[in-house]
Design a protein around this motif. Structure first.
Motif, PDB file in Angstrom:
ATOM      1  N   GLY A  99       0.794  -1.170   0.046  1.00  0.00           N
ATOM      2  CA  GLY A  99       0.074   0.116   0.011  1.00  0.00           C
ATOM      3  C   GLY A  99       0.836   1.235  -0.199  1.00  0.00           C
ATOM      4  N   ASP A 100       2.166   1.331  -0.475  1.00  0.00           N
ATOM      5  CA  ASP A 100       3.071   2.175  -0.388  1.00  0.00           C
ATOM      6  C   ASP A 100       2.926   2.844  -1.766  1.00  0.00           C
ATOM      7  OD1 ASP A 100       4.758   4.282   0.244  1.00  0.00           O
ATOM      8  OD2 ASP A 100       6.309   3.132   0.259  1.00  0.00           O
ATOM      9  N   GLY A 101       2.199   3.935  -1.997  1.00  0.00           N
ATOM     10  CA  GLY A 101       1.478   4.396  -3.327  1.00  0.00           C
ATOM     11  C   GLY A 101       0.620   3.737  -4.028  1.00  0.00           C
ATOM     12  N   GLY A 102      -0.200   4.380  -4.712  1.00  0.00           N
ATOM     13  CA  GLY A 102      -1.607   3.773  -5.177  1.00  0.00           C
ATOM     14  C   GLY A 102      -1.397   3.048  -6.537  1.00  0.00           C
ATOM     15  N   VAL A 103      -2.450   2.303  -6.639  1.00  0.00           N
ATOM     16  CA  VAL A 103      -2.726   1.519  -8.061  1.00  0.00           C
ATOM     17  C   VAL A 103      -2.951   2.601  -9.101  1.00  0.00           C
ATOM     18  CG1 VAL A 103      -3.825  -0.082  -9.154  1.00  0.00           C
ATOM     19  CG2 VAL A 103      -3.149  -0.476  -6.790  1.00  0.00           C
ATOM     20  N   THR A 104      -4.021   3.632  -8.957  1.00  0.00           N
ATOM     21  CA  THR A 104      -4.298   4.520  -9.955  1.00  0.00           C
ATOM     22  C   THR A 104      -3.228   5.470 -10.059  1.00  0.00           C
ATOM     23  OG1 THR A 104      -5.479   6.144  -8.292  1.00  0.00           O
ATOM     24  CG2 THR A 104      -6.889   4.356  -9.242  1.00  0.00           C
ATOM     25  N   THR A 105      -2.290   5.443  -9.270  1.00  0.00           N
ATOM     26  CA  THR A 105      -1.114   6.590  -9.522  1.00  0.00           C
ATOM     27  C   THR A 105      -0.056   5.816  -9.580  1.00  0.00           C
ATOM     28  OG1 THR A 105      -0.963   6.499  -6.741  1.00  0.00           O
ATOM     29  CG2 THR A 105      -2.315   8.116  -7.998  1.00  0.00           C
ATOM     30  N   LEU A 106      -0.019   4.678  -9.867  1.00  0.00           N
ATOM     31  CA  LEU A 106       1.230   3.707 -10.326  1.00  0.00           C
ATOM     32  C   LEU A 106       2.164   4.495 -11.542  1.00  0.00           C
ATOM     33  CD1 LEU A 106       3.159   1.536 -10.022  1.00  0.00           C
ATOM     34  CD2 LEU A 106       1.525  -0.084 -11.457  1.00  0.00           C
ATOM     35  N   ALA A 107       1.445   4.848 -12.530  1.00  0.00           N
ATOM     36  CA  ALA A 107       2.033   5.406 -13.733  1.00  0.00           C
ATOM     37  C   ALA A 107       2.511   6.649 -13.475  1.00  0.00           C
ATOM     38  CB  ALA A 107       1.007   5.663 -14.772  1.00  0.00           C
ATOM     39  N   ALA A 108       1.836   7.460 -12.509  1.00  0.00           N
ATOM     40  CA  ALA A 108       2.442   8.695 -12.166  1.00  0.00           C
ATOM     41  C   ALA A 108       3.844   8.480 -11.385  1.00  0.00           C
ATOM     42  CB  ALA A 108       1.314   9.499 -11.327  1.00  0.00           C
ATOM     43  N   ASN A 109       3.757   7.648 -10.276  1.00  0.00           N
ATOM     44  CA  ASN A 109       4.880   7.134  -9.631  1.00  0.00           C
ATOM     45  C   ASN A 109       6.062   6.751 -10.414  1.00  0.00           C
ATOM     46  OD1 ASN A 109       3.915   8.071  -6.870  1.00  0.00           O
ATOM     47  ND2 ASN A 109       2.753   6.277  -6.861  1.00  0.00           N
ATOM     48  N   ALA A 110       5.678   5.972 -11.376  1.00  0.00           N
ATOM     49  CA  ALA A 110       6.723   5.414 -12.545  1.00  0.00           C
ATOM     50  C   ALA A 110       7.444   6.500 -13.244  1.00  0.00           C
ATOM     51  CB  ALA A 110       6.232   4.239 -13.126  1.00  0.00           C
ATOM     52  N   LEU A 111       6.604   7.465 -13.597  1.00  0.00           N
ATOM     53  CA  LEU A 111       7.119   8.523 -14.587  1.00  0.00           C
ATOM     54  C   LEU A 111       8.181   9.394 -13.670  1.00  0.00           C
ATOM     55  CD1 LEU A 111       3.957   9.593 -16.336  1.00  0.00           C
ATOM     56  CD2 LEU A 111       6.047   8.231 -17.219  1.00  0.00           C
ATOM     57  N   MET A 112       8.009   9.658 -12.487  1.00  0.00           N
ATOM     58  CA  MET A 112       8.811  10.397 -11.776  1.00  0.00           C
ATOM     59  C   MET A 112       9.945   9.792 -11.115  1.00  0.00           C
ATOM     60  SD  MET A 112       6.729  11.548  -8.155  1.00  0.00           S
ATOM     61  CE  MET A 112       6.034  10.183  -7.091  1.00  0.00           C
ATOM     62  N   MET A 113       9.590   8.710 -10.407  1.00  0.00           N
ATOM     63  CA  MET A 113      10.587   7.797  -9.504  1.00  0.00           C
ATOM     64  C   MET A 113      11.503   6.844 -10.543  1.00  0.00           C
ATOM     65  SD  MET A 113       9.642   7.139  -5.745  1.00  0.00           S
ATOM     66  CE  MET A 113       7.687   7.079  -6.138  1.00  0.00           C
ATOM     67  N   ALA A 114      10.946   6.388 -11.442  1.00  0.00           N
ATOM     68  CA  ALA A 114      11.614   5.399 -12.363  1.00  0.00           C
ATOM     69  C   ALA A 114      12.211   6.099 -13.589  1.00  0.00           C
ATOM     70  CB  ALA A 114      10.799   4.477 -12.817  1.00  0.00           C
ATOM     71  N   PHE A 115      11.321   6.732 -14.364  1.00  0.00           N
ATOM     72  CA  PHE A 115      11.658   7.291 -15.692  1.00  0.00           C
ATOM     73  C   PHE A 115      12.590   8.651 -15.499  1.00  0.00           C
ATOM     74  CE2 PHE A 115       8.564   4.327 -17.088  1.00  0.00           C
ATOM     75  CZ  PHE A 115       9.063   3.701 -18.216  1.00  0.00           C
ATOM     76  N   ALA A 116      11.911   9.673 -14.998  1.00  0.00           N
ATOM     77  CA  ALA A 116      12.526  10.758 -14.699  1.00  0.00           C
ATOM     78  C   ALA A 116      13.924  10.821 -14.063  1.00  0.00           C
ATOM     79  CB  ALA A 116      11.591  11.945 -14.097  1.00  0.00           C
ATOM     80  N   SER A 117      14.050  10.033 -12.839  1.00  0.00           N
ATOM     81  CA  SER A 117      15.320   9.893 -12.177  1.00  0.00           C
ATOM     82  C   SER A 117      16.285   9.188 -12.943  1.00  0.00           C
ATOM     83  CB  SER A 117      14.872   9.119 -10.847  1.00  0.00           C
ATOM     84  OG  SER A 117      15.960   8.807 -10.034  1.00  0.00           O
ATOM     85  N   SER A 118      15.811   8.169 -13.631  1.00  0.00           N
ATOM     86  CA  SER A 118      16.784   7.271 -14.463  1.00  0.00           C
ATOM     87  C   SER A 118      17.315   7.868 -15.482  1.00  0.00           C
ATOM     88  CB  SER A 118      16.113   5.800 -14.966  1.00  0.00           C
ATOM     89  OG  SER A 118      15.595   5.033 -13.670  1.00  0.00           O
ATOM     90  N   PHE A 119      16.621   8.686 -16.295  1.00  0.00           N
ATOM     91  CA  PHE A 119      17.132   9.460 -17.602  1.00  0.00           C
ATOM     92  C   PHE A 119      17.963  10.427 -17.150  1.00  0.00           C
ATOM     93  CE2 PHE A 119      14.329   6.497 -19.657  1.00  0.00           C
ATOM     94  CZ  PHE A 119      14.613   6.460 -21.069  1.00  0.00           C
ATOM     95  N   SER A 120      17.404  11.310 -16.410  1.00  0.00           N
ATOM     96  CA  SER A 120      18.451  12.455 -15.881  1.00  0.00           C
ATOM     97  C   SER A 120      19.793  11.929 -15.105  1.00  0.00           C
ATOM     98  CB  SER A 120      17.530  13.313 -14.666  1.00  0.00           C
ATOM     99  OG  SER A 120      17.228  12.397 -13.522  1.00  0.00           O
ATOM    100  N   SER A 121      19.676  10.847 -14.455  1.00  0.00           N
ATOM    101  CA  SER A 121      20.775  10.412 -13.723  1.00  0.00           C
ATOM    102  C   SER A 121      21.771   9.948 -14.913  1.00  0.00           C
ATOM    103  CB  SER A 121      20.568   9.211 -12.851  1.00  0.00           C
ATOM    104  OG  SER A 121      19.878   9.727 -11.691  1.00  0.00           O
TER     105      SER A 121
END
Length: 215
Positions: A99-121
């Protein structure tokens, strides 16, 4: 940093899933290209490490919290697509089981913590990779970029979803959200992520754990 269910309007959730789905498909293909008997154990271990460090949420002023992510380390070792998919899978498990982060907000969490973080780094590391401090800066910039995307997603909610001038979802605009979220990640969580990325990267390099890592 995880956005729970109910913080984003339905139109935001749909838009983030529409943006994330093709990115996940590309990332899956990239991961398949890199998986072999030498990379699989380290990718799995780093994904598990990302899962663990994201579970340690530290409250910050403004009613939110922050934590390290670990996406930067995976990105500079295996590339941004692999890191994005690994962190997305971690976020999926955290949402469904803990329950850490929502299911409806999974894509939003991925866009920031997965994609934005990975590509900028990854791209910051590529620019600075001849410098000894490259992994530290890479880690710092990754989580700061994630916090900026988080601020954008939350800050637009009062602008796009209101009834009688009352916000239906996340109630605070950019003026409150930006200093509370981005400021804390610039001054604290980014430093933690940078130190973690730098130390872990140097350890992997020194002990020749992954031959693809370079100074």
């Amino acid at each position: 940093m995880h956005i729970p269910d109910g913080y984003l309007s339905p139109i935001t959730c749909i838009a983030t899933y529409a943006a994330a789905l093709p990115l996940w498909m590309i990332a899956f293909k990239k991961l398949k290209e890199q998986l072999d008997e030498t990379t699989l154990p380290l990718i799995a271990s780093l994904s598990a490490l990302s899962f663990i460090i994201m579970m340690f949420n530290i409250p910050i002023p403004g009613g939110t919290s922050g934590h390290a992510v670990g996406a930067s380390l995976i990105a500079i070792l295996f590339g941004p697509w692999v890191a994005s998919l690994c962190v997305s899978l971690v976020l999926l498990i955290q949402a469904l089981i803990f329950g850490d982060g929502g299911v409806t907000t999974l894509a939003a969490n991925a866009l920031m913590m997965a994609f934005a973080s990975s590509f900028s780094s990854y791209y910051v590391f590529q620019i600075l990779k001849k410098k000894s401090f490259a992994p530290y800066i890479s880690g710092w910039i990754g989580i700061v970029c994630a916090s900026i995307v988080l601020t954008l997603l939350l800050g637009i909610q009062p602008l796009i979803a209101t009834v009688d001038a009352q916000p239906l979802y996340f109630p605070f605009g950019f003026a409150i959200t930006f200093p509370a979220v981005v400021g804390s990640h610039i001054l604290f969580f980014g430093v933690v992520e940078g130190i973690f990325t730098g130390i872990a990267y140097r350890y992997i390099l020194k002990n020749r754990i992954y031959k693809g890592a370079s100074a």
